[in-house]
Design a protein around this motif. Structure first.
Motif, PDB file in Angstrom:
ATOM      1  N   ARG A 138      32.709  42.079  52.268  1.00 40.11           N
ATOM      2  CA  ARG A 138      32.603  41.431  50.947  1.00 40.11           C
ATOM      3  C   ARG A 138      32.372  42.490  49.864  1.00 40.11           C
ATOM      4  N   GLU A 139      33.150  42.433  48.812  1.00 38.42           N
ATOM      5  CA  GLU A 139      33.020  43.356  47.671  1.00 38.42           C
ATOM      6  C   GLU A 139      33.040  44.819  48.099  1.00 38.42           C
ATOM      7  N   TYR A 151      31.449  37.459  46.320  1.00 39.45           N
ATOM      8  CA  TYR A 151      30.455  36.424  46.590  1.00 39.45           C
ATOM      9  C   TYR A 151      30.531  35.371  45.494  1.00 39.45           C
ATOM     10  N   ARG A 152      29.803  34.285  45.636  1.00 41.89           N
ATOM     11  CA  ARG A 152      29.912  33.132  44.735  1.00 41.89           C
ATOM     12  C   ARG A 152      29.893  33.549  43.270  1.00 41.89           C
ATOM     13  N   GLY A 153      30.946  33.210  42.555  1.00 45.12           N
ATOM     14  CA  GLY A 153      30.972  33.428  41.118  1.00 45.12           C
ATOM     15  C   GLY A 153      31.552  34.752  40.679  1.00 45.12           C
ATOM     16  N   GLU A 154      31.660  35.737  41.578  1.00 45.21           N
ATOM     17  CA  GLU A 154      32.149  37.051  41.160  1.00 45.21           C
ATOM     18  C   GLU A 154      33.621  36.983  40.780  1.00 45.21           C
ATOM     19  N   ASP A 212      48.815  29.565  36.488  1.00 41.46           N
ATOM     20  CA  ASP A 212      47.938  30.342  35.609  1.00 41.46           C
ATOM     21  C   ASP A 212      48.670  31.571  35.059  1.00 41.46           C
ATOM     22  N   GLY A 213      49.996  31.479  34.934  1.00 41.00           N
ATOM     23  CA  GLY A 213      50.779  32.582  34.395  1.00 41.00           C
ATOM     24  C   GLY A 213      50.747  33.830  35.256  1.00 41.00           C
TER      25      GLY A 213
END
Lengths: 257, 561
Positions: free
Chosen positions: A120-121, A141-144, A243-244
């Motif tokens: 992750r990341e 992770y959540r929201g990143e 989303d283009g």
């Protein structure tokens, strides 16, 4: 090379948070100091040697020359190799969630299966898994807004859902199948899936996803042309147009409907 | 308690860096203290506790920011201790972290900048959980149907009665106006384009809304003036709207010894250019105007590079932000009162627009000659989180620091603003004004922002000797010292020692109880009964903030009778 061997003393019924198992943390410490590093088992603070048998050379060594060998079932042990920058971790067995979080360099080799959130990341380095991996490999992770930004992950088996979510760089290769939504919200990374995939590249803005097996492709992808790569013919798509997006999706076999 | 031998700056009482003692007893500053507690402040800077007049720290949109941004929650986590509860977040910290971080900076009171009456219970529930500091909340009126109807009907008395009712219903402290008329138009997907653009269905203009609310505010003799977020905020060329707004209210007089209008986060309202390509600073035009009109005040809304979370009742602005940035977006319709939005943002040094915005905030503060007209803010967390106040102060005090920063920014920051030519460096007295005495005066808090006898015993002590340190050259020391108060004293109690929290008392919540004639109040009640019956999703009995929500109130009386 300094080798440190870690074996679980018992099975773990609640997860162990073992972000201290990393060449960068171990390198400057003697074996005794490594044994007394603190980790959490559930809500209990314990030392590493309370949970694991630890052996190896006692003298500190540079992190680049530190090899950590994990032997046994580590499927209940989380965050192995978190933020490591160099050195090597070799696991003869399974690992739990979040292995190689934020890893910037070095190598992790997992002979068994990996849990969710592998790499992750991650920013650099290499992770290889001989078995399967869970969900959210290389994800944010959540929201990143960015997951993995660099480095390489190779999974010889299959991967779970949301492979490489919010990928911003680096390469993920899955030899087997991927689950739902691989490469969702891809923003510049490369994913190669040897087997099948379901709805790859949803919301992708850029980057490349190649599915060598069958893929169910979202209707918001535009079919451009047929191309040949390594002797295999692929349909090339542009998307996700919802989303283009300007991402590239290659699928060897497209599931209609 | 006696604070001995510090170098005291207390601008309100004309104390300019004198070595003197400050005595506190029963929570207030006194001539002489009888008890024995002594704090040795020799060689240290002693200031009144900091006063934050504008920050988004509690309520619906702050919490929306937290929910939208779990990635922000991960930043700034600190585990609980025997004394402290856990902290999370950077741009949208949890309630505990807000109190702890203000206290560590030496701040002792902070005002939540925008609360719709409908969301006020939530705001107070969060304010109750913010430890240590005193607090209050400004109530939103600029798009409320009852306000728009009173303006349309030209009924100033009823409007004043409604404002008094709204402050009581929300346990609010003052009148906040955000993009007047625009929030209502947004309910139909539109916006207002200037102060003379009529609001759909109501046929009133932002000019009329602002003027009427200011007149009502002054009729009620409220401690604070109207607190305005201008129309067209955040858009290139908006300085003309800002100046037109100020010119439109020059004839209105303040009813108390304070400004007649506070324009907030001016950085976002001082833009030139016809679009983003020729975007430029018009800070000097705005500052020139303020230098000639001392009835107006402003706060900076300084931009801080890095992560921020924009949150405002200006919902059309947030829609534009979300489209421009392709970012996460939350939009909220607050029934008959407002709309609102939340969008995360990262301000980049190499982004020409962000670099110019950064320069504009500093230009405004430095070109406005009278520091009593200016408050140092970052419009937390819109321009950046309040924990960066020491950075902003260091920038205001040091031209070399500004030059160092400018060298790392996109070149347009130097070309499209006058910042490189500004020589002014604020001194400690001016810093004490823009962070303490000024905001206290602007908010109408006579017991805050100074250390005269009778003032609240709120003091911040920093480990920096103003007689030895040259802030222009030693700006790093200034920033480091201000970021970690040596002592913060709140109501006579030491709450921070050596940068660490040592006590967690509960602060008070300010609100304004304004009286109005009974016949006017009755008219408002009749209107509202019909609105609740017809339109609101809840009943009025579930709407008012009850006393149970504000357990430690400090009620300020105002009104027409």
């Amino acid at each position: 090379m300094r080798q440190i061997v870690i074996k679980p003393r018992r099975g773990f019924r609640v997860p162990v948070e073992a972000e201290r198992i990393s060449p960068d943390v171990f390198a400057p410490l003697s074996i005794e100091e490594i044994r007394s590093l603190q980790v959490w088992e559930g809500n209990r603070k314990v030392t590493l040697s309370d949970l694991f048998e630890i052996s190896g050379e006692s003298e500190p060594a540079p992190p680049e020359e530190t090899v950590i060998s994990l032997s046994g079932d580590f499927s209940g042990v989380k965050r192995i190799g978190e933020n490591m920058t160099c050195g090597k971790i070799a696991v003869a067995g399974d690992v739990g969630m979040h292995a190689g979080n934020g890893m910037a360099g070095g190598e992790i080799l997992i002979e068994g299966n990996a849990g969710g959130w592998l790499g992750r990341e991650m920013r650099g380095g290499k992770i290889a898994v001989l078995g399967d991996a869970g969900d959210y490999v290389g994800a944010g992770y959540r929201g990143e807004s960015c997951g993995m930004r660099g480095g390489e992950i190779r999974i010889e088996g299959s991967a779970g859902d949301y492979l490489g979510e919010h990928l911003c760089g680096g390469t993920i290769t899955v030899v087997g199948d991927a689950g739902d939504f691989p490469g969702i919200a891809n923003r510049g990374g490369t994913i190669v899936i040897g087997g099948d995939a379901h709805l790859p590249g949803a919301e992708m803005a850029s980057g490349t996803i190649t599915v060598r097996g069958r893929a169910r492709v979202l209707p918001s992808f535009q079919r451009l042309e047929t191309v040949e790569i390594d002797g295999l013919r692929f349909d090339k798509f542009l998307g996700d147009l919802v989303d283009g997006g300007k991402g590239e999706l290659y699928a060897a076999s497209v599931e209609e409907g | 308690m006696i604070i001995e031998g510090g170098i005291v700056y207390d601008p309100k009482n004309g104390v300019l860096g004198e070595e003197m003692d400050v005595s506190i007893e029963d929570g207030r500053v006194v001539e002489e203290s009888r008890d024995g507690e002594k704090i040795d402040a020799r060689g240290m800077l002693v200031l009144p506790g900091g006063v934050d007049a504008h920050a988004h720290i509690a309520g619906g949109k702050v919490n929306t920011g937290r929910i939208m941004r779990p990635e922000d929650g991960r930043r700034g986590t600190e585990p609980r201790t025997k004394l402290l509860r856990p902290s999370t977040g950077y741009t949208v910290p949890n309630c505990y972290a807000i109190g702890y971080r203000y206290a560590r900076l030496g701040y002792t009171i902070a005002f939540e900048a925008a609360t719709p009456i409908l969301e006020a219970r939530h705001t107070h529930e969060e304010l109750e959980e913010i430890p240590i500091v005193d607090k209050g909340a400004l109530t939103l009126f600029g798009n409320n149907w009852e306000v728009l109807e009173c303006v349309r009907d030209g009924d100033l008395d009823k409007l004043a009665a409604f404002v008094a009712w709204g402050l009581r219903a929300s346990r609010g402290y003052g009148v906040k106006v955000v993009n007047p008329g625009g929030g209502e138009a947004w309910g139909f997907g539109g916006n207002v384009k200037g102060i003379d653009d009529p609001v759909p269905s109501f046929n009133v203009t932002p000019r009329e809304i602002i003027r009427y609310l200011m007149k009502a505010n002054e009729a009620l003799r409220l401690p604070h003036s109207v607190h305005l977020h201008t129309n067209n905020l955040g858009k290139p060329g908006n300085y003309e709207t800002t100046l037109a707004t100020l010119r439109a209210v020059e004839d209105i007089a303040a009813s108390r010894d304070r400004q007649v209008l506070h324009v907030t986060h001016m950085q976002f309202s001082a833009y030139g250019g016809t679009g983003w390509k020729d975007f430029e600073s018009k800070a000097s035009e705005i500052a020139d105007y303020f230098n000639k009109h001392d009835q107006f005040t402003m706060d900076m809304g300084q931009l801080i590079f890095g992560s921020a979370t924009t949150m405002t009742a200006d919902a059309p602005l947030e829609y534009a932000n979300a489209r421009l940035l392709k970012a996460k977006w939350s939009n909220h319709d607050i029934e008959l009162e407002e709309s609102s939005g939340v969008v995360p943002i990262v301000y980049g040094r190499k982004n020409p627009i962000n670099a110019i915005q950064w320069a504009i905030g500093l230009e405004l503060a430095l070109l406005t000659e009278d520091p009593w007209q200016m408050i140092m803010t970052t419009d937390h967390p819109n321009g950046g989180p309040f924990v960066n106040y020491p950075e902003v102060i260091a920038l205001l005090m040091s031209r070399p620091k500004r030059e160092e920063e400018l060298a790392t920014l996109h070149e347009l920051a130097s070309k499209r603003s006058s910042l490189p030519t500004i020589e002014r460096e604020m001194d400690w007295n001016e810093v004490a004004i823009v962070t303490r005495a000024g905001p206290a005066k602007i908010l109408g808090l006579p017991e805050k922002g100074h250390l005269g006898v009778g003032a609240d015993g709120d003091v911040s002590i920093y480990e920096i000797d103003p007689e030895k340190v040259d802030p222009s050259r030693d700006h790093k020391e200034v920033k480091a010292a201000l970021a970690r108060a040596k002592y913060t004293i709140k109501g006579g109690e030491v709450v921070v020692r050596d940068g660490e929290i040592v006590a967690v008392p509960q602060g008070r919540t300010y609100w304004v109880d304004a009286s109005v004639p009974e016949d006017q109040a009755a008219k408002v009640e009749a209107d509202l009964a019909s609105k609740f019956a017809k339109y609101y999703s809840i009943q009025m009995s579930n709407y008012m903030v009850q006393d149970a929500y504000v357990t430690r109130p400090r009620v300020i009386k105002a009104g027409v009778i």
